[in-house]
Design a protein around this motif. Structure first.
Motif, PDB file in Angstrom:
ATOM      1  N   LEU A  82      -4.896  -9.068   6.679  1.00 62.04           N
ATOM      2  CA  LEU A  82      -6.175  -9.575   7.166  1.00 62.04           C
ATOM      3  C   LEU A  82      -6.467  -9.081   8.584  1.00 62.04           C
ATOM      4  O   LEU A  82      -7.607  -8.715   8.897  1.00 62.04           O
ATOM      5  CB  LEU A  82      -6.189 -11.104   7.116  1.00 62.04           C
ATOM      6  CG  LEU A  82      -6.187 -11.726   5.727  1.00 62.04           C
ATOM      7  CD1 LEU A  82      -6.083 -13.243   5.836  1.00 62.04           C
ATOM      8  CD2 LEU A  82      -7.426 -11.330   4.946  1.00 62.04           C
ATOM      9  N   GLY A  83      -5.462  -9.079   9.428  1.00 62.59           N
ATOM     10  CA  GLY A  83      -5.645  -8.577  10.788  1.00 62.59           C
ATOM     11  C   GLY A  83      -6.023  -7.103  10.809  1.00 62.59           C
ATOM     12  O   GLY A  83      -6.893  -6.678  11.573  1.00 62.59           O
ATOM     13  N   ALA A  84      -5.389  -6.306   9.963  1.00 59.44           N
ATOM     14  CA  ALA A  84      -5.716  -4.884   9.877  1.00 59.44           C
ATOM     15  C   ALA A  84      -7.140  -4.696   9.355  1.00 59.44           C
ATOM     16  O   ALA A  84      -7.872  -3.816   9.824  1.00 59.44           O
ATOM     17  CB  ALA A  84      -4.721  -4.165   8.968  1.00 59.44           C
ATOM     18  N   MET A  85      -7.556  -5.535   8.409  1.00 63.43           N
ATOM     19  CA  MET A  85      -8.918  -5.436   7.888  1.00 63.43           C
ATOM     20  C   MET A  85      -9.949  -5.787   8.962  1.00 63.43           C
ATOM     21  O   MET A  85     -10.995  -5.142   9.067  1.00 63.43           O
ATOM     22  CB  MET A  85      -9.086  -6.339   6.666  1.00 63.43           C
ATOM     23  CG  MET A  85      -8.327  -5.827   5.453  1.00 63.43           C
ATOM     24  SD  MET A  85      -8.364  -6.933   4.044  1.00 63.43           S
ATOM     25  CE  MET A  85     -10.082  -6.803   3.567  1.00 63.43           C
ATOM     26  N   VAL A  86      -9.645  -6.766   9.806  1.00 64.94           N
ATOM     27  CA  VAL A  86     -10.539  -7.110  10.911  1.00 64.94           C
ATOM     28  C   VAL A  86     -10.635  -5.947  11.890  1.00 64.94           C
ATOM     29  O   VAL A  86     -11.732  -5.591  12.349  1.00 64.94           O
ATOM     30  CB  VAL A  86     -10.064  -8.399  11.625  1.00 64.94           C
ATOM     31  CG1 VAL A  86     -10.782  -8.602  12.943  1.00 64.94           C
ATOM     32  CG2 VAL A  86     -10.252  -9.602  10.718  1.00 64.94           C
ATOM     33  N   ASP A 126      -5.403   9.138   8.778  1.00 63.57           N
ATOM     34  CA  ASP A 126      -4.119   9.828   8.688  1.00 63.57           C
ATOM     35  C   ASP A 126      -2.983   8.816   8.772  1.00 63.57           C
ATOM     36  O   ASP A 126      -3.210   7.623   8.962  1.00 63.57           O
ATOM     37  CB  ASP A 126      -4.002  10.897   9.773  1.00 63.57           C
ATOM     38  CG  ASP A 126      -4.091  10.339  11.188  1.00 63.57           C
ATOM     39  OD1 ASP A 126      -3.949   9.115  11.363  1.00 63.57           O
ATOM     40  OD2 ASP A 126      -4.312  11.130  12.113  1.00 63.57           O
ATOM     41  N   LEU A 127      -1.783   9.278   8.607  1.00 67.15           N
ATOM     42  CA  LEU A 127      -0.612   8.401   8.541  1.00 67.15           C
ATOM     43  C   LEU A 127      -0.435   7.591   9.816  1.00 67.15           C
ATOM     44  O   LEU A 127      -0.196   6.383   9.766  1.00 67.15           O
ATOM     45  CB  LEU A 127       0.643   9.229   8.254  1.00 67.15           C
ATOM     46  CG  LEU A 127       1.952   8.449   8.171  1.00 67.15           C
ATOM     47  CD1 LEU A 127       1.908   7.476   7.013  1.00 67.15           C
ATOM     48  CD2 LEU A 127       3.119   9.397   8.044  1.00 67.15           C
ATOM     49  N   PHE A 128      -0.574   8.230  10.973  1.00 68.66           N
ATOM     50  CA  PHE A 128      -0.340   7.531  12.233  1.00 68.66           C
ATOM     51  C   PHE A 128      -1.410   6.478  12.500  1.00 68.66           C
ATOM     52  O   PHE A 128      -1.108   5.395  12.991  1.00 68.66           O
ATOM     53  CB  PHE A 128      -0.253   8.526  13.392  1.00 68.66           C
ATOM     54  CG  PHE A 128       0.945   9.424  13.282  1.00 68.66           C
ATOM     55  CD1 PHE A 128       2.223   8.911  13.411  1.00 68.66           C
ATOM     56  CD2 PHE A 128       0.799  10.777  13.034  1.00 68.66           C
ATOM     57  CE1 PHE A 128       3.339   9.721  13.302  1.00 68.66           C
ATOM     58  CE2 PHE A 128       1.895  11.597  12.909  1.00 68.66           C
ATOM     59  CZ  PHE A 128       3.171  11.076  13.051  1.00 68.66           C
ATOM     60  N   ALA A 129      -2.654   6.772  12.166  1.00 69.28           N
ATOM     61  CA  ALA A 129      -3.721   5.778  12.326  1.00 69.28           C
ATOM     62  C   ALA A 129      -3.501   4.606  11.383  1.00 69.28           C
ATOM     63  O   ALA A 129      -3.704   3.453  11.758  1.00 69.28           O
ATOM     64  CB  ALA A 129      -5.085   6.412  12.081  1.00 69.28           C
ATOM     65  N   THR A 130      -3.080   4.892  10.161  1.00 68.19           N
ATOM     66  CA  THR A 130      -2.809   3.828   9.192  1.00 68.19           C
ATOM     67  C   THR A 130      -1.692   2.911   9.683  1.00 68.19           C
ATOM     68  O   THR A 130      -1.809   1.691   9.629  1.00 68.19           O
ATOM     69  CB  THR A 130      -2.432   4.426   7.823  1.00 68.19           C
ATOM     70  OG1 THR A 130      -3.517   5.223   7.356  1.00 68.19           O
ATOM     71  CG2 THR A 130      -2.120   3.353   6.810  1.00 68.19           C
ATOM     72  N   ILE A 131      -0.618   3.502  10.179  1.00 62.41           N
ATOM     73  CA  ILE A 131       0.492   2.712  10.710  1.00 62.41           C
ATOM     74  C   ILE A 131       0.044   1.932  11.940  1.00 62.41           C
ATOM     75  O   ILE A 131       0.357   0.755  12.086  1.00 62.41           O
ATOM     76  CB  ILE A 131       1.711   3.606  11.020  1.00 62.41           C
ATOM     77  CG1 ILE A 131       2.287   4.148   9.716  1.00 62.41           C
ATOM     78  CG2 ILE A 131       2.772   2.829  11.799  1.00 62.41           C
ATOM     79  CD1 ILE A 131       3.367   5.191   9.907  1.00 62.41           C
ATOM     80  N   GLY A 132      -0.710   2.573  12.822  1.00 60.26           N
ATOM     81  CA  GLY A 132      -1.218   1.892  14.017  1.00 60.26           C
ATOM     82  C   GLY A 132      -2.118   0.720  13.681  1.00 60.26           C
ATOM     83  O   GLY A 132      -1.993  -0.364  14.253  1.00 60.26           O
ATOM     84  N   ILE A 133      -3.014   0.932  12.730  1.00 62.49           N
ATOM     85  CA  ILE A 133      -3.895  -0.146  12.282  1.00 62.49           C
ATOM     86  C   ILE A 133      -3.063  -1.285  11.717  1.00 62.49           C
ATOM     87  O   ILE A 133      -3.314  -2.454  12.000  1.00 62.49           O
ATOM     88  CB  ILE A 133      -4.909   0.371  11.233  1.00 62.49           C
ATOM     89  CG1 ILE A 133      -5.945   1.253  11.905  1.00 62.49           C
ATOM     90  CG2 ILE A 133      -5.570  -0.778  10.488  1.00 62.49           C
ATOM     91  CD1 ILE A 133      -6.805   2.032  10.927  1.00 62.49           C
ATOM     92  N   GLY A 134      -2.070  -0.945  10.921  1.00 61.24           N
ATOM     93  CA  GLY A 134      -1.217  -1.982  10.328  1.00 61.24           C
ATOM     94  C   GLY A 134      -0.418  -2.745  11.349  1.00 61.24           C
ATOM     95  O   GLY A 134      -0.307  -3.973  11.278  1.00 61.24           O
ATOM     96  N   ILE A 135       0.147  -2.046  12.326  1.00 55.95           N
ATOM     97  CA  ILE A 135       0.945  -2.713  13.356  1.00 55.95           C
ATOM     98  C   ILE A 135       0.069  -3.616  14.213  1.00 55.95           C
ATOM     99  O   ILE A 135       0.404  -4.781  14.450  1.00 55.95           O
ATOM    100  CB  ILE A 135       1.714  -1.693  14.212  1.00 55.95           C
ATOM    101  CG1 ILE A 135       2.808  -1.041  13.371  1.00 55.95           C
ATOM    102  CG2 ILE A 135       2.302  -2.349  15.455  1.00 55.95           C
ATOM    103  CD1 ILE A 135       3.497   0.121  14.047  1.00 55.95           C
ATOM    104  N   LEU A 136      -1.076  -3.104  14.656  1.00 55.50           N
ATOM    105  CA  LEU A 136      -1.987  -3.945  15.442  1.00 55.50           C
ATOM    106  C   LEU A 136      -2.513  -5.104  14.607  1.00 55.50           C
ATOM    107  O   LEU A 136      -2.645  -6.229  15.093  1.00 55.50           O
ATOM    108  CB  LEU A 136      -3.138  -3.110  15.994  1.00 55.50           C
ATOM    109  CG  LEU A 136      -2.769  -2.137  17.095  1.00 55.50           C
ATOM    110  CD1 LEU A 136      -3.956  -1.272  17.465  1.00 55.50           C
ATOM    111  CD2 LEU A 136      -2.252  -2.886  18.310  1.00 55.50           C
ATOM    112  N   GLY A 137      -2.795  -4.833  13.348  1.00 54.43           N
ATOM    113  CA  GLY A 137      -3.226  -5.906  12.459  1.00 54.43           C
ATOM    114  C   GLY A 137      -2.142  -6.948  12.264  1.00 54.43           C
ATOM    115  O   GLY A 137      -2.424  -8.141  12.180  1.00 54.43           O
TER     116      GLY A 137
END
Length: 79
Positions: free
Chosen positions: A63-67, A26-37
């Motif tokens: 790359l960080g988000a992919m990890v 979902d949108l929030f998980a995508t943003i969270g993954i991106g920010i942490l990445g």
């Protein structure tokens, strides 16, 4: 980097990373993954950011988000 820029770059990086890793979030998980990445990638690629500018930061964020996605898929909750 301001909070607004972190959210925008994180959202873009999360969107790209989730599409490259072929997962649906979902949108929030995508943003969270991106920010942490972005945070993980920013720490790892800090030297490149100094040398080449903002593009290295964006590459590091993706790359960080992919990890993080790989770790989540490998060690996260089982369905």
């Amino acid at each position: 980097m301001s909070i607004i820029a972190l959210i925008i770059i994180g959202a873009a990086a999360g969107l790209i990373a989730t599409r490259l890793m072929r997962i649906e979030t979902d949108l929030f998980a995508t943003i969270g993954i991106g920010i942490l990445g972005a945070l993980v990638g920013g720490v790892v690629l800090r030297v490149l950011l100094t040398i080449t500018g903002w593009m290295a930061g964006f590459v590091g964020a993706v790359l960080g988000a992919m990890v993080l996605i790989w770790l989540w898929k490998t060690y996260g909750p089982r369905r």
